[in-house]
Design a protein around this motif. Structure first.
Motif, mmCIF file in Angstrom:
data_model
loop_
_atom_site.group_PDB
_atom_site.id
_atom_site.type_symbol
_atom_site.label_atom_id
_atom_site.label_comp_id
_atom_site.label_asym_id
_atom_site.label_seq_id
_atom_site.Cartn_x
_atom_site.Cartn_y
_atom_site.Cartn_z
ATOM 1 N N ALA A 78 0.828 -1.206 0.000
ATOM 2 C CA ALA A 78 0.000 0.000 0.000
ATOM 3 C C ALA A 78 0.863 1.257 0.000
ATOM 4 C CB ALA A 78 -0.932 -0.006 1.204
ATOM 5 N N ARG A 79 1.922 1.233 0.781
ATOM 6 C CA ARG A 79 2.806 2.402 0.837
ATOM 7 C C ARG A 79 3.572 2.582 -0.470
ATOM 8 N NH1 ARG A 79 3.544 0.458 6.372
ATOM 9 N NH2 ARG A 79 2.494 1.922 7.773
ATOM 10 N N GLU A 80 3.949 1.483 -1.087
ATOM 11 C CA GLU A 80 4.688 1.569 -2.346
ATOM 12 C C GLU A 80 3.861 2.246 -3.438
ATOM 13 O OE1 GLU A 80 6.009 -2.298 -3.431
ATOM 14 O OE2 GLU A 80 7.660 -2.321 -1.965
ATOM 15 N N ARG A 81 2.550 2.014 -3.424
ATOM 16 C CA ARG A 81 1.726 2.632 -4.469
ATOM 17 C C ARG A 81 1.183 3.995 -4.023
ATOM 18 N NH1 ARG A 81 -3.811 2.421 -4.307
ATOM 19 N NH2 ARG A 81 -4.790 1.198 -2.651
ATOM 20 N N GLY A 82 1.595 4.449 -2.844
ATOM 21 C CA GLY A 82 1.193 5.763 -2.370
ATOM 22 C C GLY A 82 -0.237 5.852 -1.918
ATOM 23 N N ALA A 83 -0.795 4.752 -1.432
ATOM 24 C CA ALA A 83 -2.197 4.722 -1.013
ATOM 25 C C ALA A 83 -2.395 5.487 0.284
ATOM 26 C CB ALA A 83 -2.666 3.286 -0.829
ATOM 27 N N ARG A 84 -3.571 6.065 0.425
ATOM 28 C CA ARG A 84 -3.965 6.607 1.726
ATOM 29 C C ARG A 84 -4.268 5.423 2.641
ATOM 30 N NH1 ARG A 84 -9.298 10.274 3.370
ATOM 31 N NH2 ARG A 84 -9.090 9.934 5.608
ATOM 32 N N ILE A 85 -3.722 5.434 3.827
ATOM 33 C CA ILE A 85 -3.925 4.340 4.774
ATOM 34 C C ILE A 85 -4.746 4.851 5.949
ATOM 35 C CG2 ILE A 85 -2.782 2.761 6.368
ATOM 36 C CD1 ILE A 85 -0.425 2.671 4.424
ATOM 37 N N TYR A 86 -5.915 4.254 6.155
ATOM 38 C CA TYR A 86 -6.762 4.627 7.287
ATOM 39 C C TYR A 86 -6.178 4.118 8.599
ATOM 40 C CZ TYR A 86 -10.551 6.232 4.240
ATOM 41 O OH TYR A 86 -11.305 6.927 3.319
ATOM 42 N N GLY A 87 -5.631 2.925 8.561
ATOM 43 C CA GLY A 87 -5.075 2.348 9.773
ATOM 44 C C GLY A 87 -4.801 0.873 9.587
ATOM 45 N N GLU A 88 -4.333 0.255 10.647
ATOM 46 C CA GLU A 88 -3.886 -1.136 10.611
ATOM 47 C C GLU A 88 -4.835 -2.042 11.382
ATOM 48 O OE1 GLU A 88 -0.159 -3.862 12.309
ATOM 49 O OE2 GLU A 88 -0.251 -1.706 12.706
ATOM 50 N N ILE A 89 -5.056 -3.239 10.857
ATOM 51 C CA ILE A 89 -5.721 -4.301 11.626
ATOM 52 C C ILE A 89 -4.637 -4.929 12.495
ATOM 53 C CG2 ILE A 89 -7.084 -6.408 11.538
ATOM 54 C CD1 ILE A 89 -8.487 -3.981 10.299
ATOM 55 N N ALA A 90 -4.598 -4.519 13.746
ATOM 56 C CA ALA A 90 -3.447 -4.840 14.587
ATOM 57 C C ALA A 90 -3.604 -6.127 15.388
ATOM 58 C CB ALA A 90 -3.178 -3.681 15.548
ATOM 59 N N GLY A 91 -4.806 -6.472 15.793
ATOM 60 C CA GLY A 91 -4.984 -7.645 16.635
ATOM 61 C C GLY A 91 -6.391 -8.191 16.569
ATOM 62 N N TYR A 92 -6.523 -9.483 16.816
ATOM 63 C CA TYR A 92 -7.836 -10.136 16.718
ATOM 64 C C TYR A 92 -7.888 -11.302 17.687
ATOM 65 C CZ TYR A 92 -11.262 -13.464 14.775
ATOM 66 O OH TYR A 92 -12.289 -14.367 14.605
ATOM 67 N N GLY A 93 -9.044 -11.484 18.310
ATOM 68 C CA GLY A 93 -9.276 -12.637 19.159
ATOM 69 C C GLY A 93 -10.720 -13.069 19.069
ATOM 70 N N SER A 94 -10.962 -14.362 19.150
ATOM 71 C CA SER A 94 -12.339 -14.864 19.127
ATOM 72 C C SER A 94 -12.478 -16.029 20.099
ATOM 73 C CB SER A 94 -12.747 -15.304 17.717
ATOM 74 O OG SER A 94 -11.973 -16.407 17.285
ATOM 75 N N THR A 95 -13.651 -16.127 20.688
ATOM 76 C CA THR A 95 -13.955 -17.206 21.623
ATOM 77 C C THR A 95 -15.409 -17.616 21.438
ATOM 78 O OG1 THR A 95 -14.614 -15.650 23.358
ATOM 79 C CG2 THR A 95 -12.303 -16.375 23.344
ATOM 80 N N PHE A 96 -15.780 -18.672 22.133
ATOM 81 C CA PHE A 96 -17.167 -19.127 22.117
ATOM 82 C C PHE A 96 -17.623 -19.311 23.550
ATOM 83 C CE2 PHE A 96 -20.748 -21.968 21.172
ATOM 84 C CZ PHE A 96 -21.285 -21.308 20.077
ATOM 85 N N ASP A 97 -18.807 -18.804 23.856
ATOM 86 C CA ASP A 97 -19.305 -18.900 25.227
ATOM 87 C C ASP A 97 -19.582 -20.356 25.626
ATOM 88 O OD1 ASP A 97 -19.258 -16.209 25.803
ATOM 89 O OD2 ASP A 97 -21.303 -15.855 25.106
ATOM 90 N N PRO A 98 -19.433 -20.670 26.911
ATOM 91 C CA PRO A 98 -19.768 -22.023 27.377
ATOM 92 C C PRO A 98 -21.272 -22.261 27.353
ATOM 93 C CG PRO A 98 -19.267 -20.591 29.226
ATOM 94 C CD PRO A 98 -18.950 -19.802 27.987
#
Length: 404
Positions: free
Chosen positions: A244-264
Motif C-alpha cells: 500500500a505504501r509503495e503505491r502511495g495509497a492513503r492508509i486509514y489504519g492497521e488491523i493490529a490484533g484479533y481474538g475470538s472465543t465461544f461462550d460455554p
C-alpha cells in the motif's frame, strides 16, 4: 511480528448515511436512522422499528442486468464495494485477477429475494420461480457477486457467525493477505427487512418492541429492552502495508490484533468468553490495555448481556478507565454489517481525533462504564478496540490502530 495489514478504502451504507462522508457527518451530529419500518407494513408484528438505508436506488449504481438476479443486500454490498475500491484508488482491471480476493460476512443472505420466489412457488407454481433463486438467497452471494463484478479470483469466502461475523471476516482477510494475496475486499452488509426475515429476527426474543425511536435501543441503560435491527454495513479494502505504501495509497489504519472465543453452555457456571477474546486481541496486537484509547461496544441492549460486556471491559481495563461508545444506537444492530461499520467509524475517529457518541442513552451507573453520550468527545485516538457478539455464543474482538 507478522506482516502488517492495513485498510486503504471504505465503502459505507448505513441507516444514518449513504456513503462514508454522509455517514460520518450524521454520526458526529447524533443523527439517528431508526424509525418505523417502511419496506413492509409492520403493524401486525410486535416490533415495528428498524434502521433502513435511506435513498438507496440500485439502478443508479448498477447495470440493469444485475437487478433481476440480486437481492437488496447484494445490491448494497456491490455498491459499497465499488465505493471502497474507488476510495482506495484501486482499479480491479489493472490488478492481477489472482492477486485480489473477497471475504465477507453474512448473517442471513438474500431473504427478501427468497421470500418473493417462495411466494411465486406457492401462488403460481414452480415455472414462475426465477432461476436466480438458486444463488440470490445464499449467504455467500455477496462475496460471489463482488468477485464476479471485479474479476477477483484470489482466495475468497464467507463467514457466518451473526454479529461477530464482520470481525471474523476481516480477520480471515488478514490471514489471506499474510499468506501472500496482495489485496482482499472484506467486511459485511446485511439487509433482512422483509416479513420472512423479520419473523426470523423476532425468534431471538431480543428485539425491542418500543415504538419510540429515541428510546427503543438503549444499551447500558436501565430501560434497555432489546435491540432495533437495521440494514447496511461497510466494505473495506485491505492490503499488505508495504504494498500500500509503495503505491502511495492513503492508509486509514492497521488491523493490529484479533481474538475470538465461544461462550460455554448456558447453565455451566463457566465465565462468558468475551473477556478472553479481548485479551487475545490485545496479545495479538502486542499491546496492553493502557494503549487502547476507545472501545466500540457490541451493545446488545439486553440487561444480562450488557452486564457481561461491561464486566469484560472493566475487568480488562479497570472500571471506567477507558472511553466506551456505541454509535450503532443511531443505526440499529446491522448483524454482519455492524462491526465493519464500527471499524470504519474507528478509523475515521482516529483521523479526526474525536470519539463518536452513543445517542439517547442514560447510562446506568452500575455498569461502571465511561460511556460517551450525547456529543462527540475530542480525544487523541491512536488505538481502538471493536467488540462484536453473535447470537449463540460467538465473541470477537479486534484492535485497530492509526498508521505509522
Amino acid at each position: 511480528m507478522s506482516a502488517s495489514v492495513v485498510v486503504t478504502g471504505l465503502g459505507v451504507a448505513a441507516p444514518n448515511g449513504l456513503g462514508r462522508e454522509d455517514f460520518w457527518a450524521s454520526t458526529l451530529g447524533g443523527k439517528s436512522g431508526i424509525g418505523r419500518l417502511t419496506r413492509f407494513d409492520p403493524s401486525g408484528y410486535p416490533a415495528r422499528l428498524a434502521g433502513e438505508v435511506p435513498g438507496f436506488a440500485a439502478e443508479e449504481h448498477l447495470p440493469s442486468r444485475l437487478l433481476p438476479q440480486t437481492d437488496r443486500v447484494t445490491r448494497i454490498a456491490l455498491v459499497a464495494a465499488d465505493w471502497a475500491l474507488a476510495d482506495a484508488g484501486v482499479r480491479p482491471d489493472e490488478q492481477g485477477e489472482f492477486d485480489m480476493g473477497v471475504v465477507t460476512a453474512s448473517s442471513s443472505g438474500g431473504f427478501e429475494f427468497g421470500q418473493g420466489e417462495l411466494q411465486k412457488l406457492w401462488s403460481q407454481g414452480s415455472q414462475h420461480v426465477s432461476a436466480y433463486q438458486s444463488f440470490a438467497w445464499f449467504y455467500a452471494v455477496n462475496s460471489g457477486q463482488i468477485s464476479i463484478r471485479n474479476g477477483m479470483k484470489g482466495p475468497s469466502g464467507v463467514v457466518v457467525s451473526d454479529q461477530a461475523g464482520g470481525l471474523d471476516a476481516v480477520a480471515q482477510a488478514r490471514r489471506q493477505i499474510r499468506k501472500g494475496t496482495p489485496l482482499i475486499v472484506s467486511g459485511g452488509v446485511d439487509a433482512s427487512l422483509c416479513p420472512w426475515g423479520w419473523v426470523a429476527q423476532l425468534a431471538s426474543d431480543r428485539l425491542s418492541t418500543s415504538e419510540e425511536p429515541t428510546r427503543a435501543y438503549v444499551p447500558f441503560d436501565r430501560e434497555a429492552r432489546g435491540h432495533v435491527p437495521g440494514e447496511g454495513g461497510a466494505i473495506l479494502v485491505m492490503e499488505a502495508a508495504e504494498a500500500a505504501r509503495e503505491r502511495g495509497a492513503r492508509i486509514y489504519g492497521e488491523i493490529a490484533g484479533y481474538g475470538s472465543t465461544f461462550d460455554p453452555r448456558p447453565g455451566s457456571g463457566r465465565e462468558p468468553g468475551l473477556r478472553k477474546a479481548i485479551e487475545l486481541a490485545l496479545a495479538d496486537a502486542e499491546l496492553t490495555p493502557r494503549d487502547v484509547d476507545v472501545v466500540f461496544a457490541d451493545a446488545a441492549a439486553v440487561p444480562e448481556l450488557d452486564r457481561v460486556e461491561a464486566d469484560a471491559i472493566n475487568s480488562v481495563f479497570g472500571t471506567g478507565a477507558v472511553p466506551v461508545t456505541a454509535p450503532k444506537t443511531m443505526t440499529g444492530r446491522l448483524y454482519s454489517g455492524a462491526a465493519p461499520l464500527d471499524l470504519a467509524a474507528a478509523f475515521l475517529a482516529m483521523d479526526e481525533g474525536v470519539i463518536p457518541p452513543t445517542v439517547n442513552v442514560d447510562p446506568a451507573a452500575e455498569y461502571g462504564l465511561d460511556l460517551v453520550v450525547s456529543q462527540p468527545r475530542t480525544a487523541e485516538v491512536n488505538t481502538a478496540l471493536v467488540l462484536a457478539r453473535g447470537h449463540g455464543g460467538f465473541n470477537s474482538a479486534m484492535v485497530v490502530r492509526a498508521a505509522n
